[in-house]
Enzyme design. Structure first.
Site, PDB file in Angstrom:
ATOM      1  N   SER A 107       0.832  -1.206   0.000  1.00 32.68           N
ATOM      2  CA  SER A 107       0.000   0.000   0.000  1.00 32.68           C
ATOM      3  C   SER A 107       0.855   1.239   0.000  1.00 32.68           C
ATOM      4  O   SER A 107       0.384   2.318  -0.320  1.00 32.68           O
ATOM      5  CB  SER A 107      -0.850   0.056   1.257  1.00 32.68           C
ATOM      6  N   HIS A 119      -1.296  -2.682  -7.243  1.00 32.34           N
ATOM      7  CA  HIS A 119      -1.986  -2.363  -5.987  1.00 32.34           C
ATOM      8  C   HIS A 119      -3.500  -2.411  -6.157  1.00 32.34           C
ATOM      9  O   HIS A 119      -4.070  -1.604  -6.897  1.00 32.34           O
ATOM     10  CB  HIS A 119      -1.529  -0.975  -5.497  1.00 32.34           C
ATOM     11  N   GLU A 169      -3.687   0.229  -9.166  1.00 30.66           N
ATOM     12  CA  GLU A 169      -2.560   1.139  -9.401  1.00 30.66           C
ATOM     13  C   GLU A 169      -1.376   0.290  -9.857  1.00 30.66           C
ATOM     14  O   GLU A 169      -1.039  -0.704  -9.196  1.00 30.66           O
ATOM     15  CB  GLU A 169      -2.194   1.889  -8.107  1.00 30.66           C
ATOM     16  N   ASN A 218      -3.770   6.140  -1.655  1.00 32.53           N
ATOM     17  CA  ASN A 218      -3.503   6.183  -0.214  1.00 32.53           C
ATOM     18  C   ASN A 218      -2.930   7.516   0.228  1.00 32.53           C
ATOM     19  O   ASN A 218      -3.164   7.962   1.351  1.00 32.53           O
ATOM     20  CB  ASN A 218      -2.580   5.039   0.200  1.00 32.53           C
TER      21      ASN A 218
HETATM   22  N1  CAA Z   1     -15.906  -9.510  -1.120  1.00 35.91           N
HETATM   23  C1  CAA Z   1     -16.537  -9.724  -2.298  1.00 35.91           C
HETATM   24  N2  CAA Z   1     -17.615  -9.019  -2.695  1.00 35.91           N
HETATM   25  C2  CAA Z   1     -18.085  -8.081  -1.852  1.00 35.91           C
HETATM   26  C3  CAA Z   1     -17.492  -7.803  -0.612  1.00 35.91           C
HETATM   27  C4  CAA Z   1     -16.352  -8.581  -0.261  1.00 35.91           C
HETATM   28  N3  CAA Z   1     -15.709  -8.375   0.904  1.00 35.91           N
HETATM   29  N4  CAA Z   1     -18.181  -6.808  -0.004  1.00 35.91           N
HETATM   30  C5  CAA Z   1     -19.176  -6.463  -0.831  1.00 35.91           C
HETATM   31  N5  CAA Z   1     -19.117  -7.224  -1.948  1.00 35.91           N
HETATM   32  C6  CAA Z   1     -19.971  -7.128  -3.108  1.00 35.91           C
HETATM   33  C7  CAA Z   1     -21.358  -7.603  -2.826  1.00 35.91           C
HETATM   34  O1  CAA Z   1     -21.497  -8.995  -3.061  1.00 35.91           O
HETATM   35  C8  CAA Z   1     -22.169  -6.784  -3.819  1.00 35.91           C
HETATM   36  O2  CAA Z   1     -22.032  -7.367  -5.119  1.00 35.91           O
HETATM   37  P1  CAA Z   1     -23.223  -7.292  -6.201  1.00 35.91           P
HETATM   38  O3  CAA Z   1     -23.504  -5.829  -6.439  1.00 35.91           O
HETATM   39  O4  CAA Z   1     -22.621  -7.986  -7.398  1.00 35.91           O
HETATM   40  O5  CAA Z   1     -24.371  -8.008  -5.614  1.00 35.91           O
HETATM   41  C9  CAA Z   1     -21.427  -5.436  -3.853  1.00 35.91           C
HETATM   42  O6  CAA Z   1     -20.109  -5.729  -3.424  1.00 35.91           O
HETATM   43  C10 CAA Z   1     -22.065  -4.418  -2.941  1.00 35.91           C
HETATM   44  O7  CAA Z   1     -22.071  -4.970  -1.627  1.00 35.91           O
HETATM   45  P2  CAA Z   1     -23.173  -4.691  -0.508  1.00 35.91           P
HETATM   46  O8  CAA Z   1     -24.485  -4.371  -1.169  1.00 35.91           O
HETATM   47  O9  CAA Z   1     -23.133  -5.802   0.484  1.00 35.91           O
HETATM   48  O10 CAA Z   1     -22.616  -3.493   0.293  1.00 35.91           O
HETATM   49  P3  CAA Z   1     -22.432  -1.998  -0.110  1.00 35.91           P
HETATM   50  O11 CAA Z   1     -23.324  -1.537  -1.206  1.00 35.91           O
HETATM   51  O12 CAA Z   1     -22.454  -1.307   1.193  1.00 35.91           O
HETATM   52  O13 CAA Z   1     -20.932  -1.948  -0.696  1.00 35.91           O
HETATM   53  C11 CAA Z   1     -18.611  -1.739  -0.524  1.00 35.91           C
HETATM   54  C12 CAA Z   1     -19.853  -2.415   0.028  1.00 35.91           C
HETATM   55  C13 CAA Z   1     -18.382  -2.201  -1.956  1.00 35.91           C
HETATM   56  C14 CAA Z   1     -17.451  -2.190   0.349  1.00 35.91           C
HETATM   57  C15 CAA Z   1     -18.810  -0.176  -0.487  1.00 35.91           C
HETATM   58  O14 CAA Z   1     -19.205   0.212   0.786  1.00 35.91           O
HETATM   59  C16 CAA Z   1     -17.571   0.597  -0.881  1.00 35.91           C
HETATM   60  O15 CAA Z   1     -17.310   0.818  -2.046  1.00 35.91           O
HETATM   61  N6  CAA Z   1     -16.841   1.081   0.142  1.00 35.91           N
HETATM   62  C17 CAA Z   1     -15.585   1.826  -0.058  1.00 35.91           C
HETATM   63  C18 CAA Z   1     -14.444   0.863   0.011  1.00 35.91           C
HETATM   64  C19 CAA Z   1     -13.113   1.530  -0.192  1.00 35.91           C
HETATM   65  O16 CAA Z   1     -12.937   2.727  -0.091  1.00 35.91           O
HETATM   66  N7  CAA Z   1     -12.097   0.695  -0.482  1.00 35.91           N
HETATM   67  C20 CAA Z   1     -10.745   1.173  -0.648  1.00 35.91           C
HETATM   68  C21 CAA Z   1     -10.039   1.137   0.668  1.00 35.91           C
HETATM   69  S1  CAA Z   1      -8.392   1.685   0.525  1.00 35.91           S
HETATM   70  C22 CAA Z   1      -7.535   0.326   0.099  1.00 35.91           C
HETATM   71  O17 CAA Z   1      -8.005  -0.759   0.032  1.00 35.91           O
HETATM   72  C23 CAA Z   1      -6.130   0.559  -0.223  1.00 35.91           C
HETATM   73  C24 CAA Z   1      -5.149   0.292   0.818  1.00 35.91           C
HETATM   74  O18 CAA Z   1      -4.066  -0.045   0.436  1.00 35.91           O
HETATM   75  C25 CAA Z   1      -5.362   0.587   2.228  1.00 35.91           C
END
Ligand code: CAA
Length: 502
Positions: free
Chosen positions: A121, A142, A154, A192
């Site tokens: 990250s 990434h 990325e 990040n």
């Molecule tokens: N694994 C697989 N699929 C998942 C999942 C998981 N852990 N969590 C959710 N999903 C899927 C669901 O199955 C659903 O799929 P479909 O649309 O095909 O049915 C879809 O994602 C939406 O899920 P939900 O309806 O259950 O939940 P939601 O609408 O609240 O979405 C989320 C969940 C996708 C996590 C959304 O809240 C989101 O986009 N959050 C932001 C996440 C983010 O910012 N990530 C980046 C973090 S930074 C990083 O990762 C970098 C680092 O290096 C630190």
């Protein structure tokens, strides 16, 4: 020579690694998943089963497709099994000595043509590459959590990466159904570097007592349409990872925005790492959260409003429709609101100077309408709890979510948003990434409804610049001073950032 990537090794099957293995297997590639021991391997296998079962339950995948997908993944505890893979993606904990040890092993084990990628990250891809005898074949790849869902990858090339390799990895990302953004090797890359500054800032506001965890989360989710508030997202990313990324960012940038907030260190030391351990800022144990009892409320029949313009007219109409009487005063003469039961001053700047001009200063709060779903309710040091509670209820009657906060410049949403937009302007100005790539990265990596430059242009450069000036005057935090480029664009009358950066 263009490589073909058909067999891929994924080392580390934690949250990210298991997600990455799923992404490759979904693209019909053969995957070898490696973990340190049987227990970790079993956790990784269960993670993959659960994630794909969720897709089956939602009719996104048939049970046959699920078993074919899982059948494409081989699970092993032996790194030696990676001898014939075309590519390895490493997703082990963010500790340089672990990465160095792994990459020198991979260098020895993998065939000479294999590409070695790190999902780090924030650590230096160049430093990882330098531990191998093939630094030209080491890149960053990434992914974002949850990897099967977030569409960004990325791709990080270093100064020694072989010509064309970053492009081949970007093509591979497209084959996985992802959108690549290719950048150089700087701490935090694009996402990040921008995201953690904002999340760390949210921790700082929480620690300062400006607003509560739930209020800050609601403000950012509902006020800006982000998929998650900052504390929910920190718990998803993991507080240990967040802390480590901030440390690395700070080491490179020396920007106080990146110095990890003490509350992060405290949670990490206590072993409360977020969702993965069942507790972080939130507790994920079974059972509904307890809702606190509402405190005493002032009785309200007459609402005083301080302000002018269409927002005031809209508020008066909404209050009237909800059965409340309203009286309006301009800032220059508060007489019309002197006897109101509560007084709301429409403002995104501190309002205590208005309160001290009233005979009942305890009746005044600041009110900032954010979008059409949120209203920030700012209590001054003089506001009574009964009045703040009554205005909180009023806001709910007006079908907005109230966000209680202190009487500070830009309150919560803009206080967190504007410095993030400022950081994005600085990133473009430094030549690290284009505005278009940064917008794509934040939209696809974090699920934001718009990238920072799309937001900047829709809010207006001048409003953001002035907001930053107010934040700087309030907090004296150097990184809140408007980026010189932003200031110059406003001075030059340029209508939008993307018009300039095209
Ligand atoms: N694994 C697989 N699929 C998942 C999942 C998981 N852990 N969590 C959710 N999903 C899927 C669901 O199955 C659903 O799929 P479909 O649309 O095909 O049915 C879809 O994602 C939406 O899920 P939900 O309806 O259950 O939940 P939601 O609408 O609240 O979405 C989320 C969940 C996708 C996590 C959304 O809240 C989101 O986009 N959050 C932001 C996440 C983010 O910012 N990530 C980046 C973090 S930074 C990083 O990762 C970098 C680092 O290096 C630190």
């Amino acid at each position: 020579m263009t490589r073909t990537f058909e067999t891929v090794g994924v080392v580390g099957l934690g949250t990210m690694g298991a997600g990455i293995a799923e992404v490759f297997a979904r693209a019909e590639m053969s995957v070898i998943g490696v973990e340190a021991d049987e227990a970790a391997l079993e956790r990784g296998r269960r993670h993959l089963e659960t994630s794909t079962a969720r897709a089956v339950a939602r009719d996104r995948m048939s049970a046959e497709q699920q078993s074919a997908l899982l059948g494409r993944i081989t699970f092993t505890t032996s790194r030696e099994d990676l001898a014939d893979v075309d590519l390895v993606v490493e997703a082990i904990p963010e500790l340089m000595e672990y990465k160095r040890g792994l990459f020198s092993d991979l260098d020895r084990i993998c065939k000479p043509s294999a590409v070695l990628a790190t999902n780090t990250s924030s650590l230096s891809v160049t430093a990882i590459a330098a531990t191998t005898s093939r630094p030209a074949q080491v890149v960053g790849m990434h992914f974002f959590n949850p990897a099967p869902v977030m569409r960004l990858v990325e791709v990080i090339g270093t100064v020694v990466t072989e010509d064309g390799l970053a492009g081949e990895i970007a093509d591979l990302a497209r084959r996985l159904g992802k959108t690549p953004v290719t950048v150089g090797d700087r701490a935090g890359f694009v996402v990040n570097r921008l995201l953690l500054g904002y999340l760390n800032h949210a921790c700082g506001l929480l620690e300062s007592g400006l607003a509560s965890r739930d209020d800050i989360d609601a403000a950012m989710k509902l006020g800006l349409g982000l998929p998650m508030g900052p504390f929910t997202l920190l718990d998803l990313i993991g507080l240990d990872t967040s802390y480590e990324v901030c440390e690395v960012l700070f080491r490179e940038s020396r920007d106080p925005r990146h110095a990890p907030a003490p509350v992060l260190r405290e949670f990490v030391t206590a072993g409360l790492l977020g969702r993965k351990t069942g507790r972080g800022f939130y507790s994920y144990a079974e059972g509904a959260p307890t809702v606190p009892e509402p405190g005493p409320r002032a009785a309200v029949s007459m609402v005083g409003i301080v302000g002018s313009g269409p927002e005031v007219a809209g508020l008066v109409a909404d209050l009237d429709a909800a059965g409340f009487k309203a009286t309006v005063a301009e800032r220059s003469d508060l007489t019309p609101v002197a006897d109101a039961d509560v007084v709301v001053a429409l403002s995104d700047r501190p309002v205590v100077e208005l309160a001290v001009r009233l005979s009942h200063p305890e009746r005044l709060v600041g009110l900032h309408l954010v979008g059409d779903r949120v209203a920030e309710v700012a209590s001054t040091v003089l506001t009574s709890e009964e009045v703040a509670g009554a205005v909180q209820d009023l806001v709910t009657v007006l079908r907005r979510t109230p966000v209680r906060c202190g009487d500070r410049a830009e309150m919560v949403v803009d206080a967190l948003l504007y410095p993030y937009l400022n950081d994005a302007v600085r990133m473009v100005d430094s030549g690290y990434a284009t505005a278009g790539d940064i917008d794509d990265a934040m939209r696809l990596g974090c699920g934001y409804p718009a990238g920072p430059f799309e937001m900047l242009d829709s809010i207006g450069l001048e409003r953001v610049r002035d907001g930053l000036r107010a934040l700087y005057a309030e907090y004296r935090e150097p990184s809140f001073a408007p980026a010189p480029l932003l200031d110059q664009l406003v001075t030059a009358g340029v209508p939008g950032f993307r018009a300039y950066a095209r």
